[in-house]
Enzyme design. Sequence first.
Site, short mmCIF file in Angstrom:
data_model
loop_
_atom_site.label_atom_id
_atom_site.label_comp_id
_atom_site.label_asym_id
_atom_site.label_seq_id
_atom_site.Cartn_x
_atom_site.Cartn_y
_atom_site.Cartn_z
N SER A 134 0.85 -1.19 0.00
CA SER A 134 0.00 0.00 0.00
C SER A 134 0.88 1.23 0.00
O SER A 134 2.05 1.18 0.40
CB SER A 134 -0.89 0.00 1.25
OG SER A 134 -1.57 1.23 1.42
N TYR A 147 -2.94 -0.71 10.51
CA TYR A 147 -2.73 -1.09 9.12
C TYR A 147 -1.38 -0.58 8.61
O TYR A 147 -0.63 -1.32 7.96
CB TYR A 147 -3.87 -0.53 8.26
CG TYR A 147 -3.87 -0.99 6.82
CD1 TYR A 147 -4.38 -2.24 6.48
CD2 TYR A 147 -3.40 -0.17 5.80
CE1 TYR A 147 -4.40 -2.66 5.15
CE2 TYR A 147 -3.42 -0.58 4.48
CZ TYR A 147 -3.92 -1.82 4.16
OH TYR A 147 -3.94 -2.23 2.84
#
Length: 276
Positions: A134, A147
């Site tokens: 990501s 996350y």
Amino acid sequence: MTQKTVLITGCSSGIGYACALHLRARGWRVFASCRTAEDCARLRAEGFDSPRIDYAETGSIASGLAEVLEATGGTLDALFNNGAYALPGAVEDLPTDALRAIFETNFFGWHELTRFVLPVMRAQGHGRIVQCSSVLGFVTLPWRGAYNSTKFALEGLTDTLRVEMRDTPIHVVLIEPGPVTSRIRANSIPHFEKWVDWENSPRVAQYNAQLRKRLYEDNGPDTFELPPEAVARKLTHALEADRPRPRYYVTTPTYIMGILRRLLPTRALDWVLARG
């Protein structure tokens, strides 16, 4: 010509499902794994091989891969680690057990499956390991500490593995999406409700004004959001190019953040990211 094979995790929806459809259309034999038996059954009805793999269950990782290898005669051309979830909340409000749980799925399970696959690829003399990271694997945004930390860890582990695999015919690749249409935000709500005692947080006003509004209200797509097929196209290049790139950016914000991280001093970058 022998049909190429790929195992993709997290295929119930979003990026995993789009990649499974895209690669099957290109002639790959896709093993589209899911965490639940119900989702696996749905994908089998659509014509996919769909072993059940839950990254938080070592037994399912081993049995799911065994199912794949039995079907292929013991070979596997590529692995796309993709399944993950988000846990919103301020770092000071995240119980340590919540971090242990998300690392089990977003990081430790990926490492375990990768370790199981590597001997197969060594024995056959080729392979691709592709990790869906990501933009939050190299910059941070507030409220996403759990996350963020799993993706930062994944980037470090993957970069190390790529360097270590230079003396083998196994390519190791990172894909780094920004905002992509998926259910990750909706799917994060049960984890938020389970772990974060926001009502007793010193940030309760911020939760009400910012995070809970973002989670529970449909505010439409994020700025620059792309469909998951954008990831599928980058995955195709990572799997089919003779010399895949070490990392692939997806979405404009990822490119912008990559530039800002190189150009801005830390305090200035913090100011930009705090506004997210």
